[in-house]
Design a protein around this motif. Structure first.
Motif, PDB file in Angstrom:
ATOM      1  N   PRO A   1       0.802  -1.231   0.000  1.00  0.00           N
ATOM      2  CA  PRO A   1       0.000   0.000   0.000  1.00  0.00           C
ATOM      3  C   PRO A   1       0.833   1.279   0.000  1.00  0.00           C
ATOM      4  O   PRO A   1       0.475   2.252  -0.682  1.00  0.00           O
ATOM      5  N   ALA A   2       1.939   1.291   0.740  1.00  0.00           N
ATOM      6  CA  ALA A   2       2.748   2.520   0.788  1.00  0.00           C
ATOM      7  C   ALA A   2       3.376   2.776  -0.585  1.00  0.00           C
ATOM      8  O   ALA A   2       3.438   3.916  -1.061  1.00  0.00           O
ATOM      9  N   ARG A   3       3.812   1.694  -1.237  1.00  0.00           N
ATOM     10  CA  ARG A   3       4.404   1.853  -2.574  1.00  0.00           C
ATOM     11  C   ARG A   3       3.355   2.336  -3.568  1.00  0.00           C
ATOM     12  O   ARG A   3       3.636   3.146  -4.449  1.00  0.00           O
ATOM     13  N   PHE A   4       2.120   1.854  -3.412  1.00  0.00           N
ATOM     14  CA  PHE A   4       1.058   2.292  -4.326  1.00  0.00           C
ATOM     15  C   PHE A   4       0.834   3.799  -4.191  1.00  0.00           C
ATOM     16  O   PHE A   4       0.795   4.530  -5.183  1.00  0.00           O
ATOM     17  N   VAL A   5       0.693   4.255  -2.947  1.00  0.00           N
ATOM     18  CA  VAL A   5       0.412   5.683  -2.727  1.00  0.00           C
ATOM     19  C   VAL A   5       1.567   6.534  -3.261  1.00  0.00           C
ATOM     20  O   VAL A   5       1.345   7.554  -3.927  1.00  0.00           O
ATOM     21  N   GLN A   6       2.802   6.092  -2.998  1.00  0.00           N
ATOM     22  CA  GLN A   6       3.950   6.891  -3.455  1.00  0.00           C
ATOM     23  C   GLN A   6       4.025   6.915  -4.984  1.00  0.00           C
ATOM     24  O   GLN A   6       4.267   7.958  -5.589  1.00  0.00           O
ATOM     25  N   ALA A   7       3.788   5.751  -5.609  1.00  0.00           N
ATOM     26  CA  ALA A   7       3.849   5.692  -7.080  1.00  0.00           C
ATOM     27  C   ALA A   7       2.747   6.561  -7.688  1.00  0.00           C
ATOM     28  O   ALA A   7       2.968   7.298  -8.654  1.00  0.00           O
ATOM     29  N   LEU A   8       1.563   6.498  -7.082  1.00  0.00           N
ATOM     30  CA  LEU A   8       0.452   7.303  -7.619  1.00  0.00           C
ATOM     31  C   LEU A   8       0.747   8.797  -7.432  1.00  0.00           C
ATOM     32  O   LEU A   8       0.479   9.605  -8.333  1.00  0.00           O
ATOM     33  N   ALA A   9       1.307   9.144  -6.276  1.00  0.00           N
ATOM     34  CA  ALA A   9       1.632  10.560  -6.030  1.00  0.00           C
ATOM     35  C   ALA A   9       2.633  11.064  -7.074  1.00  0.00           C
ATOM     36  O   ALA A   9       2.473  12.168  -7.621  1.00  0.00           O
ATOM     37  N   ARG A  10       3.647  10.252  -7.379  1.00  0.00           N
ATOM     38  CA  ARG A  10       4.642  10.678  -8.394  1.00  0.00           C
ATOM     39  C   ARG A  10       3.967  10.851  -9.752  1.00  0.00           C
ATOM     40  O   ARG A  10       4.207  11.822 -10.468  1.00  0.00           O
ATOM     41  N   HIS A  11       3.078   9.894 -10.072  1.00  0.00           N
ATOM     42  CA  HIS A  11       2.356   9.950 -11.343  1.00  0.00           C
ATOM     43  C   HIS A  11       1.523  11.245 -11.420  1.00  0.00           C
ATOM     44  O   HIS A  11       1.513  11.933 -12.442  1.00  0.00           O
ATOM     45  N   LEU A  12       0.838  11.561 -10.324  1.00  0.00           N
ATOM     46  CA  LEU A  12      -0.024  12.751 -10.299  1.00  0.00           C
ATOM     47  C   LEU A  12       0.812  14.027 -10.417  1.00  0.00           C
ATOM     48  O   LEU A  12       0.462  14.940 -11.177  1.00  0.00           O
ATOM     49  N   ALA A  13       1.914  14.063  -9.661  1.00  0.00           N
ATOM     50  CA  ALA A  13       2.759  15.271  -9.696  1.00  0.00           C
ATOM     51  C   ALA A  13       3.266  15.504 -11.121  1.00  0.00           C
ATOM     52  O   ALA A  13       3.272  16.635 -11.612  1.00  0.00           O
ATOM     53  N   ALA A  14       3.644  14.412 -11.810  1.00  0.00           N
ATOM     54  CA  ALA A  14       4.172  14.537 -13.174  1.00  0.00           C
ATOM     55  C   ALA A  14       3.093  15.032 -14.136  1.00  0.00           C
ATOM     56  O   ALA A  14       3.403  15.554 -15.211  1.00  0.00           O
ATOM     57  N   ARG A  15       1.828  14.861 -13.764  1.00  0.00           N
ATOM     58  CA  ARG A  15       0.731  15.302 -14.644  1.00  0.00           C
ATOM     59  C   ARG A  15       0.074  16.592 -14.150  1.00  0.00           C
ATOM     60  O   ARG A  15      -1.059  16.908 -14.490  1.00  0.00           O
ATOM     61  N   GLY A  16       0.778  17.298 -13.293  1.00  0.00           N
ATOM     62  CA  GLY A  16       0.343  18.648 -12.934  1.00  0.00           C
ATOM     63  C   GLY A  16      -0.613  18.747 -11.753  1.00  0.00           C
ATOM     64  O   GLY A  16      -1.125  19.829 -11.461  1.00  0.00           O
ATOM     65  N   VAL A  17      -0.877  17.640 -11.056  1.00  0.00           N
ATOM     66  CA  VAL A  17      -1.721  17.740  -9.853  1.00  0.00           C
ATOM     67  C   VAL A  17      -0.877  18.373  -8.748  1.00  0.00           C
ATOM     68  O   VAL A  17       0.270  17.973  -8.534  1.00  0.00           O
ATOM     69  N   ALA A  18      -1.436  19.378  -8.067  1.00  0.00           N
ATOM     70  CA  ALA A  18      -0.688  20.038  -6.983  1.00  0.00           C
ATOM     71  C   ALA A  18      -0.873  19.241  -5.705  1.00  0.00           C
ATOM     72  O   ALA A  18      -2.006  19.046  -5.253  1.00  0.00           O
ATOM     73  N   LEU A  19       0.228  18.766  -5.145  1.00  0.00           N
ATOM     74  CA  LEU A  19       0.164  17.937  -3.933  1.00  0.00           C
ATOM     75  C   LEU A  19       0.713  18.766  -2.778  1.00  0.00           C
ATOM     76  O   LEU A  19       1.927  18.988  -2.689  1.00  0.00           O
ATOM     77  N   GLN A  20      -0.165  19.243  -1.941  1.00  0.00           N
ATOM     78  CA  GLN A  20       0.234  20.146  -0.856  1.00  0.00           C
ATOM     79  C   GLN A  20       0.361  19.371   0.454  1.00  0.00           C
ATOM     80  O   GLN A  20      -0.642  19.127   1.111  1.00  0.00           O
ATOM     81  N   GLU A  21       1.591  19.003   0.810  1.00  0.00           N
ATOM     82  CA  GLU A  21       1.763  18.308   2.083  1.00  0.00           C
ATOM     83  C   GLU A  21       1.888  19.343   3.205  1.00  0.00           C
ATOM     84  O   GLU A  21       2.030  20.536   2.954  1.00  0.00           O
ATOM     85  N   ALA A  22       1.820  18.868   4.448  1.00  0.00           N
ATOM     86  CA  ALA A  22       1.923  19.730   5.635  1.00  0.00           C
ATOM     87  C   ALA A  22       0.946  20.902   5.544  1.00  0.00           C
ATOM     88  O   ALA A  22       1.270  22.038   5.890  1.00  0.00           O
ATOM     89  N   THR A  23      -0.227  20.650   5.029  1.00  0.00           N
ATOM     90  CA  THR A  23      -1.237  21.688   4.806  1.00  0.00           C
ATOM     91  C   THR A  23      -2.541  21.224   5.467  1.00  0.00           C
ATOM     92  O   THR A  23      -3.271  20.412   4.898  1.00  0.00           O
ATOM     93  N   GLU A  24      -2.779  21.723   6.657  1.00  0.00           N
ATOM     94  CA  GLU A  24      -3.922  21.217   7.425  1.00  0.00           C
ATOM     95  C   GLU A  24      -5.148  22.104   7.225  1.00  0.00           C
ATOM     96  O   GLU A  24      -5.088  23.320   7.404  1.00  0.00           O
ATOM     97  N   VAL A  25      -6.239  21.494   6.890  1.00  0.00           N
ATOM     98  CA  VAL A  25      -7.505  22.231   6.739  1.00  0.00           C
ATOM     99  C   VAL A  25      -8.101  22.460   8.120  1.00  0.00           C
ATOM    100  O   VAL A  25      -8.208  21.530   8.922  1.00  0.00           O
ATOM    101  N   PHE A  26      -8.456  23.730   8.418  1.00  0.00           N
ATOM    102  CA  PHE A  26      -9.073  23.977   9.723  1.00  0.00           C
ATOM    103  C   PHE A  26     -10.355  24.800   9.639  1.00  0.00           C
ATOM    104  O   PHE A  26     -10.960  25.138  10.657  1.00  0.00           O
ATOM    105  N   GLY A  27     -10.813  25.121   8.433  1.00  0.00           N
ATOM    106  CA  GLY A  27     -12.063  25.874   8.339  1.00  0.00           C
ATOM    107  C   GLY A  27     -12.514  26.032   6.897  1.00  0.00           C
ATOM    108  O   GLY A  27     -11.778  25.714   5.953  1.00  0.00           O
ATOM    109  N   PHE A  28     -13.752  26.503   6.761  1.00  0.00           N
ATOM    110  CA  PHE A  28     -14.331  26.719   5.423  1.00  0.00           C
ATOM    111  C   PHE A  28     -15.067  28.048   5.427  1.00  0.00           C
ATOM    112  O   PHE A  28     -15.653  28.430   6.450  1.00  0.00           O
ATOM    113  N   ASP A  29     -15.050  28.745   4.308  1.00  0.00           N
ATOM    114  CA  ASP A  29     -15.961  29.883   4.106  1.00  0.00           C
ATOM    115  C   ASP A  29     -17.072  29.394   3.200  1.00  0.00           C
ATOM    116  O   ASP A  29     -16.820  28.649   2.237  1.00  0.00           O
TER     117      ASP A  29
END
Ligand SMILES: Cc1cc2nc3c(=O)[nH]c(=O)nc-3n(C[C@H](O)[C@H](O)[C@H](O)COP(=O)(O)OP(=O)(O)OC[C@H]3O[C@@H](n4cnc5c(N)ncnc54)[C@H](O)[C@@H]3O)c2cc1C
Length: 418
Positions: free
Chosen positions: A200-228
């Motif tokens: 499972p960890a390899r799957f998530v990492q491989a998918l993340a690399r695939h997404l990053a290469a296709r322009g998906v913005a992956l924002q780590e260390a970014t905690e959601v704490f509210g909504f407008d």
């Protein structure tokens, strides 16, 4: 100024990343918001099983009798830490109400279709460049130690055959023949040839690399704490790294989803179900096929050069402690079925615990909410999140793009307990 995209996905676990994949495939500009590291939640150290064989929902007839005996025993596969928590009691009430033959009958064909669709999608994902995540279809062998356990396993196999899945009851000698390198202490088992497994960890990492290469913005260390919100629309998502805005928001926060939903005055009935895994270097006498130790509810998964033992479901809230007692229960279970595999004598790679997002009826929440026109929820996969990851992502993408969903989503309605 808010960061702008078409879709914001909250949660960078297997569910959030699969949603991002199918959305990006449809041309959406996607941003994933992850409070820690991608794949660091429940999607990290789980057993990695893709399981059409688990098409019987957790909430099913007979579970109550067994569950009640287990619930208060800290060494049992299912443990409830008694506490005064209204949400827990509401959850238990709904769980008891879902333990009916009718619910099982309605849920099984749906779970079957979701697992089988996901398995097909995993094969497609594995064929993409750079997507090597140890996918193997060697089935799942359920191994039983007691005549009662074997009878229950055969009964479950019979139910699964009834919805067209392959399930082969095996005698003790046949179990042994299936895995000649392992010395079993068993009365029999069931082989499910359609099941598969991955790392499972390899799957998530491989998918993340695939997404990053296709322009998906992956924002780590970014905690959601509210909504407008304005009227029935989410206009901004507030995070520790600033505001984000998008046309659509997908909530895939795993076991933390109810806390996020509460910020929007939505009630998602869910409990974190803590589980553990122990990963060791693969010994020569390791099974080739993933195993389910039936009575102990422990999964044994071979992955590359390691072997993982995973199990226990503890309804103890977000209790971060590592219970030595519960780890010891997993360690004791293994040699009870395979005397030569003494976990403490194997070379430990990692001990891990994670929180499964558990709904009371054993089915995920998947769909839009009545209250917010641009919010979609994809969570509550409990012990099936890896298995159902790709189909969940596909269904979310179909919903957002106005396509007809691949399966009927009625049973997965988000507000079914509201
Ligand atoms: C012992 C064990 C064994 C298991 N074995 C299997 C198996 O064999 N097969 C199977 O199908 N399933 C298995 N599971 C279940 C599976 O691991 C889960 O269902 C799945 O990982 C859930 O994925 P998720 O993406 O919903 O949650 P997660 O992976 O937990 O992802 C949610 C993410 O949201 C992030 N997040 C939370 N709050 C915020 C916030 N405020 N802002 C930003 N980000 C936030 C978290 O940090 C986390 O990374 C197992 C689970 C356990 C515990």
């Amino acid at each position: 100024m808010a960061h702008q995209s078409d879709v914001l996905v909250i949660g960078g676990g297997v569910i959030g990343l699969c949603c991002a994949y199918f959305l990006a495939q449809r041309g959406y500009r996607v941003t994933v918001l992850e409070k820690a590291r991608l794949g660091s939640g429940c999607s990290y150290g789980n057993a990695g099983l893709i399981v059409p064989s688990h098409s019987v929902p957790l909430a099913a007839p007979g579970v109550l009798g067994k569950g009640l005996r287990w619930l208060l025993n800290p060494e049992s596969p299912l443990y409830l830490k008694p506490r005064l928590d209204g949400q827990l009691w509401a959850w238990l009430w709904r769980f008891c109400r879902a333990c009916t033959a009718r619910h099982r009958q309605r849920a099984m064909p749906l779970l079957r279709d979701l697992h089988l669709a996901s398995l097909r999608l995993y094969s497609e994902l594995a064929a993409l460049e750079g997507m090597d995540f140890g996918l193997a279809q060697r089935g799942l062998l359920t191994v039983c130690r007691t005549p009662q356990g074997f009878a229950a396993a055969r009964e479950e196999a019979h139910l699964l055959q009834g919805i067209g899945l392959e399930a082969h009851p095996l005698s003790a000698a046949e179990v042994q023949q299936h895995e000649p390198r392992v010395a079993f202490r068993t009365v029999g088992g069931v082989f499910y040839p359609q099941d598969a497994h991955l790392d499972p960890a390899r799957f998530v990492q491989a998918l993340a690399r695939h997404l990053a290469a296709r322009g998906v913005a992956l924002q780590e260390a970014t905690e959601v704490f509210g909504f407008d919100t304005v009227g029935s629309r989410l206009t901004r998502v507030k995070t520790t790294r600033g505001d984000f805005a998008a046309e659509e928001v997908v909530l895939a926060g795993g076991a933390w989803s109810p806390q996020l939903a509460r910020l929007l005055d939505l009630r998602l009935l869910m409990q974190p179900g803590k589980g553990y895994s122990l990963t060791v270097r693969r010994p020569p006498a390791a099974p080739r096929t993933p195993l389910m130790l039936a009575e102990a509810r422990v999964a044994v998964t071979p992955m590359d050069n390691v072997l993982r033992f995973a199990g226990t479901l503890e309804l103890a809230g977000f209790d971060f402690s590592l219970s030595r007692r519960r780890l010891a229960a997993i360690c004791r279970a293994v040699p009870a079925y395979m005397p030569a595999l003494v976990v403490e004598r194997l070379a430990l790679v990692e001990i891990w615990r994670g929180w499964r997002p558990c709904t009371p009826d054993g089915l995920p929440y998947l769909g839009r909410t009545r209250r917010y026109a641009n919010l979609t929820i994809a969570t509550g996969h409990a012990m099936l999140g890896v298995s159902l990851g790709p189909i969940t992502g596909l269904l979310v993408a179909q919903l957002l793009s106005g396509e007809a969903p691949a399966v009927d989503l009625t049973l997965l309605r988000v507000e079914r307990f509201a």
